[in-house]
Design a protein around this motif. Sequence first.
Motif, PDB file in Angstrom:
ATOM      1  N   GLY A 286       0.791  -1.225   0.000  1.00 49.21           N
ATOM      2  CA  GLY A 286       0.000   0.000   0.000  1.00 49.21           C
ATOM      3  C   GLY A 286       0.823   1.274   0.000  1.00 49.21           C
TER       4      GLY A 286
ATOM      5  N   GLY B  40       2.642   2.424  -2.523  1.00 48.12           N
ATOM      6  CA  GLY B  40       2.679   3.076  -3.836  1.00 48.12           C
ATOM      7  C   GLY B  40       3.732   2.531  -4.788  1.00 48.12           C
ATOM      8  N   LYS B  41       4.254   1.363  -4.497  1.00 43.62           N
ATOM      9  CA  LYS B  41       5.288   0.781  -5.368  1.00 43.62           C
ATOM     10  C   LYS B  41       4.694   0.400  -6.723  1.00 43.62           C
ATOM     11  CE  LYS B  41       6.105  -2.594  -2.456  1.00 43.62           C
ATOM     12  NZ  LYS B  41       5.014  -2.345  -1.473  1.00 43.62           N
ATOM     13  N   SER B  42       3.565  -0.295  -6.690  1.00 44.86           N
ATOM     14  CA  SER B  42       2.966  -0.719  -7.967  1.00 44.86           C
ATOM     15  C   SER B  42       2.418   0.463  -8.747  1.00 44.86           C
ATOM     16  CB  SER B  42       1.832  -1.725  -7.720  1.00 44.86           C
ATOM     17  OG  SER B  42       2.357  -2.903  -7.172  1.00 44.86           O
ATOM     18  N   VAL B  43       1.814   1.416  -8.058  1.00 46.76           N
ATOM     19  CA  VAL B  43       1.270   2.582  -8.776  1.00 46.76           C
ATOM     20  C   VAL B  43       2.413   3.341  -9.458  1.00 46.76           C
ATOM     21  CG1 VAL B  43      -0.032   4.742  -8.594  1.00 46.76           C
ATOM     22  CG2 VAL B  43      -0.749   2.762  -7.254  1.00 46.76           C
TER      23      VAL B  43
HETATM   24  N1  LIG Z   1      -6.938   1.694  -9.215  1.00 44.71           N
HETATM   25  C1  LIG Z   1      -6.860   2.308  -8.026  1.00 44.71           C
HETATM   26  N2  LIG Z   1      -7.813   3.172  -7.605  1.00 44.71           N
HETATM   27  C2  LIG Z   1      -7.734   3.785  -6.399  1.00 44.71           C
HETATM   28  N3  LIG Z   1      -6.705   3.611  -5.528  1.00 44.71           N
HETATM   29  C3  LIG Z   1      -5.737   2.758  -5.887  1.00 44.71           C
HETATM   30  C4  LIG Z   1      -5.753   2.061  -7.153  1.00 44.71           C
HETATM   31  N4  LIG Z   1      -4.640   1.285  -7.221  1.00 44.71           N
HETATM   32  C5  LIG Z   1      -3.961   1.484  -6.072  1.00 44.71           C
HETATM   33  N5  LIG Z   1      -4.613   2.371  -5.274  1.00 44.71           N
HETATM   34  C6  LIG Z   1      -4.181   2.836  -3.963  1.00 44.71           C
HETATM   35  O1  LIG Z   1      -2.878   3.405  -4.107  1.00 44.71           O
HETATM   36  C7  LIG Z   1      -2.098   3.115  -2.953  1.00 44.71           C
HETATM   37  C8  LIG Z   1      -0.785   2.481  -3.365  1.00 44.71           C
HETATM   38  O2  LIG Z   1      -1.060   1.193  -3.879  1.00 44.71           O
HETATM   39  P1  LIG Z   1       0.048   0.235  -4.508  1.00 44.71           P
HETATM   40  O3  LIG Z   1       0.956   1.016  -5.386  1.00 44.71           O
HETATM   41  O4  LIG Z   1      -0.676  -0.904  -5.142  1.00 44.71           O
HETATM   42  O5  LIG Z   1       0.845  -0.267  -3.241  1.00 44.71           O
HETATM   43  P2  LIG Z   1       2.066  -1.307  -3.178  1.00 44.71           P
HETATM   44  O6  LIG Z   1       3.200  -0.552  -2.593  1.00 44.71           O
HETATM   45  O7  LIG Z   1       1.579  -2.393  -2.264  1.00 44.71           O
HETATM   46  O8  LIG Z   1       2.337  -1.802  -4.562  1.00 44.71           O
HETATM   47  C9  LIG Z   1      -2.949   2.263  -2.040  1.00 44.71           C
HETATM   48  O9  LIG Z   1      -3.534   3.077  -1.059  1.00 44.71           O
HETATM   49  C10 LIG Z   1      -3.995   1.683  -2.975  1.00 44.71           C
HETATM   50  O10 LIG Z   1      -5.189   1.421  -2.294  1.00 44.71           O
END
Ligand SMILES: Nc1ncnc2c1ncn2[C@@H]1O[C@H](COP(=O)(O)OP(=O)(O)O)[C@@H](O)[C@H]1O
Length: 330
Positions: free
Chosen positions: A45, A47-50
Amino acid sequence: MAEKILEVVNLGTRFKTERGVLKAIDGVSFDVYRGEMLGIVGESGCGKSVTSQSILRLYDEKRLAVYSGEVRFEGKNLFDLSEKEMQDIRGEKISMVFQDALSSLNPVFTVGNQIMESLMIHRKISKQEAKNRAIEMLGLVGIPDPQRRFYQYPFELSGGMRQRVMIAVALACSPKVLIADEPTTALDVTIQAQIMDLIVEMNHKFDMGVMLITHDLAVVAETCKRVIVMYLGQIVEEGLVNDIFDHPAHPYTTGLMDSIPKLDSKKGERLHQIKGTVPLLNQIPTGCRFAPRCPYATDKCHEKMPELVQISPTQKVRCHRAMAHTAEEF
Ligand SMILES: Nc1ncnc2c1ncn2[C@@H]1O[C@H](COP(=O)(O)OP(=O)(O)O)[C@@H](O)[C@H]1O
Ligand SMILES: [Mg+2]
């Protein structure tokens, strides 16, 4: 220093949701160098994947995501490109490997076909050449008997073998950057190590920049030279892995390190966990984002967001306390 191949500058990613616009990534800047393994860590959560999906502009820009900042690659800002131009970048120049190979591979095509497809989209080569290259790639990623495996479907392979196929698809066009997003999280522990070894081997062979995304700092310690620590959509610490393990500057980094199991820990000894959880995007604290979970937080931390500051030629940190300590030392 090696050549800079990707520059992320002040990246912002906002999601349009039913609850309003939520800012998932806020002012993230970093560089990726040719041939390096760059680790990106943080709890789930953060933001690594985003961050990685934004680099390739994988979110629907009409309905879901609004990007700001720049992603500089080969002299262009990827945010200025058309969708058609982005398609030429994805899979050919910047490739991605995900956690879940089964849902990323197409179940109705043979694995050989999927590697061929990637080659035929991006390269002007004959079917026979693509087939030869696909078989070569299967062998390269350690799949035994590639001639026979070429004709198999994803469901006929084990999880580890499927992840090898994903890596073969991603590397077929010799990309400059490979983004590996939790590439081993879904696998058994023994297979995890094999896949990590393969990624390191491919990093050398293809001389690409690898962004290794993981929630596991131990994996980064074994494979990467440089690391970026993310918390709630921001970079909180960045530096050489050796430096950061020797003297982490951010309490969040220390917390992540304390939660790595140690070989010499006594049986039954509990690992230190960082208290609490990563807040949701509609509950971002005003001051330092880590303050509500930080054992050292003061009033200043709750009120004022710290900047990401260079504390040595190779280390940056976003923490009022770390800054106060550095000031004392100098
Ligand atoms: N499609 C989306 N719509 C709204 N919020 C999102 C979406 N994808 C991710 N998020 C939010 O963005 C934040 C970062 O998520 P993510 O990058 O997946 O984390 P991680 O570090 O686990 O990869 C989290 O709070 C997640 O809920
Ligand atoms: Mg993720």
